[in-house]
Design an enzyme around this catalytic site. Structure first.
Site, PDB file in Angstrom:
ATOM      1  N   ALA A   5     -17.469  10.907  53.705  1.00  0.00           N
ATOM      2  CA  ALA A   5     -16.606   9.719  53.762  1.00  0.00           C
ATOM      3  C   ALA A   5     -15.215  10.037  53.232  1.00  0.00           C
ATOM      4  O   ALA A   5     -14.213   9.531  53.753  1.00  0.00           O
ATOM      5  CB  ALA A   5     -17.238   8.575  52.950  1.00  0.00           C
ATOM      6  N   ALA A   6     -15.140  10.891  52.206  1.00  0.00           N
ATOM      7  CA  ALA A   6     -13.825  11.223  51.627  1.00  0.00           C
ATOM      8  C   ALA A   6     -12.991  12.024  52.622  1.00  0.00           C
ATOM      9  O   ALA A   6     -11.784  11.788  52.764  1.00  0.00           O
ATOM     10  CB  ALA A   6     -14.002  11.996  50.319  1.00  0.00           C
ATOM     11  N   GLY A  30     -20.341  11.693  48.434  1.00  0.00           N
ATOM     12  CA  GLY A  30     -19.410  11.034  49.356  1.00  0.00           C
ATOM     13  C   GLY A  30     -18.428  11.974  50.023  1.00  0.00           C
ATOM     14  O   GLY A  30     -17.366  11.539  50.492  1.00  0.00           O
ATOM     15  N   SER A  31     -18.777  13.271  50.115  1.00  0.00           N
ATOM     16  CA  SER A  31     -17.797  14.223  50.671  1.00  0.00           C
ATOM     17  C   SER A  31     -17.432  13.862  52.114  1.00  0.00           C
ATOM     18  O   SER A  31     -16.251  13.921  52.488  1.00  0.00           O
ATOM     19  CB  SER A  31     -18.320  15.655  50.590  1.00  0.00           C
ATOM     20  OG  SER A  31     -19.499  15.786  51.343  1.00  0.00           O
ATOM     21  N   GLY A  39     -22.397  17.535  50.880  1.00  0.00           N
ATOM     22  CA  GLY A  39     -23.777  17.166  51.193  1.00  0.00           C
ATOM     23  C   GLY A  39     -24.657  16.939  49.983  1.00  0.00           C
ATOM     24  O   GLY A  39     -25.845  17.232  50.009  1.00  0.00           O
ATOM     25  N   ASP A  94     -20.893   4.075  51.278  1.00  0.00           N
ATOM     26  CA  ASP A  94     -20.060   5.259  51.000  1.00  0.00           C
ATOM     27  C   ASP A  94     -18.613   5.035  51.425  1.00  0.00           C
ATOM     28  O   ASP A  94     -17.685   5.227  50.642  1.00  0.00           O
ATOM     29  CB  ASP A  94     -20.595   6.477  51.781  1.00  0.00           C
ATOM     30  CG  ASP A  94     -21.657   7.219  51.017  1.00  0.00           C
ATOM     31  OD1 ASP A  94     -22.358   6.575  50.221  1.00  0.00           O
ATOM     32  OD2 ASP A  94     -21.793   8.446  51.225  1.00  0.00           O
ATOM     33  N   GLY A 142     -24.521  13.845  48.118  1.00  0.00           N
ATOM     34  CA  GLY A 142     -24.523  12.438  47.726  1.00  0.00           C
ATOM     35  C   GLY A 142     -23.279  12.010  46.965  1.00  0.00           C
ATOM     36  O   GLY A 142     -23.251  10.928  46.394  1.00  0.00           O
TER      37      GLY A 142
END
Ligand code: PMV
Length: 313
Positions: free
Chosen positions: A108-109, A105-106, A101, A150, A103
Site C-alpha cells: 500500500a505504501a 503495509g509495504s 510482505g 491497509d 504485514g
C-alpha cells in the site's frame, strides 16, 4: 519539469485483523519510522515511464509491463484519475525501508507514494480519501478480498478506526504509547492466510462469527482505552493479549509468532500479539517507554530478524 518526490509510511494493525474482513471494526496506526520513497525525474522525449524498484531489483519500461503488475497498475490508475491521456517521459525510482510482505503495509505504501509522486509531477494533489481508493483497486487485484484497512491507514497516515465500506474515523490518541515491532522473518502471503480463514469460516460459520464478534468487542474497548488514555497502557496491553488468544484460536498464529509474543511478555511487555494476516510476518508488543529497549533486545535474542521501536501518537 523538475524532479519530484513523495513518501508514504508503513503501518501496523493494532486490533481486529481478519475479523475486519467480515465487517467488524479494526484499529491500525501508521509506522512513520519506516517509509517508501518515490522520486520522478524528467527523462528524454519518447522514453515513456521507466520504473526502477531498487529493493525488488526491478528495472522495466511501463510500455512493456503487464498492465496487472501492481506497479504498472497504480501508474495507469493515477494517470486516468488525473485525466492524463499522454504518458509522460520520466524515470520513476522506488526505495523503501518498509520490510516487504511482512504485514507492515509495504504494498500500500509503494502504491500511495507512486500515486502522490505522479500527482506532484503534474502539480496536482490527490486527497487521502481518493489516493486510498486508487490504492484499494490495486490491493483488490492482488489480495482478493482486502478489507481496505491497509490503504486507508497508509494514505491518511493517522491512527484509524476502520469498518469495511464505511467512512473512516480517525482516532485521537489520548496518551502516546510505545510499540516494539518484531519480525519472525517468515513470509506468509496475506491472501493465503485470509483464504485459509475463509475456508474454516465456511465450514463452521456460527463458531467463526462468534470469534469475530468477540474480536469486534475487543476493538471497541481498545478504541475507548486509546482515546481516553486514562485507563493507562495496561488496559490496552490486556486487550492485545485477549486479541492474540482469539487469533490463535482462529488458527492464524505460528510457532515463531507465539515464540516472539512470549519473549516480549517475559521481558515485561504490557501486551503482545501478531499484527496483520499472521502465519508469519510481524508481531507487536506494547512497552513502557523506558522498557522498549529491553523488549527490543529480548526479541532479537529470541530470533527476530528485524525490530522497530515506534511511538503511537
Ligand atoms: O498482512 P496485512 O497487514 O496486509 O493485513 C491483513 C489484514 C487482514 O485483516 C488479515 C486482511 C484485510 O484485508 O484486512
Amino acid at each position: 519539469m523538475k524532479t519530484v518526490q513523495a513518501t508514504a509510511p508503513g503501518k501496523v494493525i493494532l486490533f481486529g485483523e481478519h475479523a475486519v474482513v467480515y465487517g467488524r471494526p479494526a484499529i491500525a496506526v501508521p509506522v512513520l519510522d519506516v517509509q517508501t520513497q518515490v522520486s520522478l525525474e524528467p527523462a528524454a522525449a519518447a522514453q515513456g515511464i521507466r520504473m526502477i524498484a531498487v529493493d525488488l531489483d526491478r528495472d522495466f519500461d511501463l510500455a512493456v509491463a503487464d498492465p496487472d503488475d501492481p506497479l504498472a497498475l497504480i501508474v495507469h490508475l493515477t494517470l486516468a484519475h488525473l485525466g492524463q491521456t499522454k504518458v509522460p517521459d520520466i524515470t520513476l525510482t522506488i526505495t523503501s525501508t518498509i520490510p516487504l510482505g511482512r504485514g507492515l503495509g509495504s504494498g500500500a505504501a509503494v502504491s500511495t507514494a507512486i500515486g502522490r509522486a505522479l500527482a506532484a509531477f503534474f502539480e496536482r494533489a490527490i486527497p487521502p480519501a481518493q489516493i486510498s481508493a486508487l490504492v484499494y483497486e490495486v490491493e483488490k487485484h492482488h489480495h482478493g478480498t482486502p478489507s481496505g484497512i491497509d490503504n486507508t491507514v497508509v494514505a491518511f497516515a493517522q491512527p484509524v478506526y476502520f469498518i469495511k465500506g464505511r467512512p473512516i474515523k480517525r482516532i485521537q490518541v489520548g496518551q502516546p504509547f510505545t510499540l516494539v515491532v518484531g519480525d519472525t522473518g517468515q513470509v506468509a502471503p496475506t491472501h493465503t492466510v485470509v483464504g485459509d480463514v475463509r475456508r474454516r469460516w465456511q465450514a463452521d460459520r456460527e463458531r467463526y462469527e462468534g470469534y469475530f464478534d468477540e474480536i469486534g468487542a475487543i476493538v471497541q474497548q481498545a478504541r475507548v482505552a486509546i482515546e481516553e488514555g486514562l485507563t493507562g497502557p495496561e488496559a490496552i496491553g490486556k486487550l492485545m493479549n485477549d486479541n492474540q488468544e482469539l487469533l490463535e484460536t482462529i488458527g492464524v498464529s505460528s510457532p515463531e509468532l507465539d515464540h516472539l509474543v512470549a519473549a516480549a511478555r517475559q521481558a515485561g511487555a504490557l501486551g503482545a500479539k501478531l499484527s496483520g494476516a499472521g502465519g508469519g510476518g510481524n508481531m507487536i508488543a506494547l512497552a513502557r517507554p523506558d522498557h522498549a529497549s529491553d523488549i527490543a533486545r529480548a526479541l532479537w535474542e529470541a530470533g527476530a530478524t528485524g525490530v522497530i521501536v515506534t511511538e503511537v501518537r
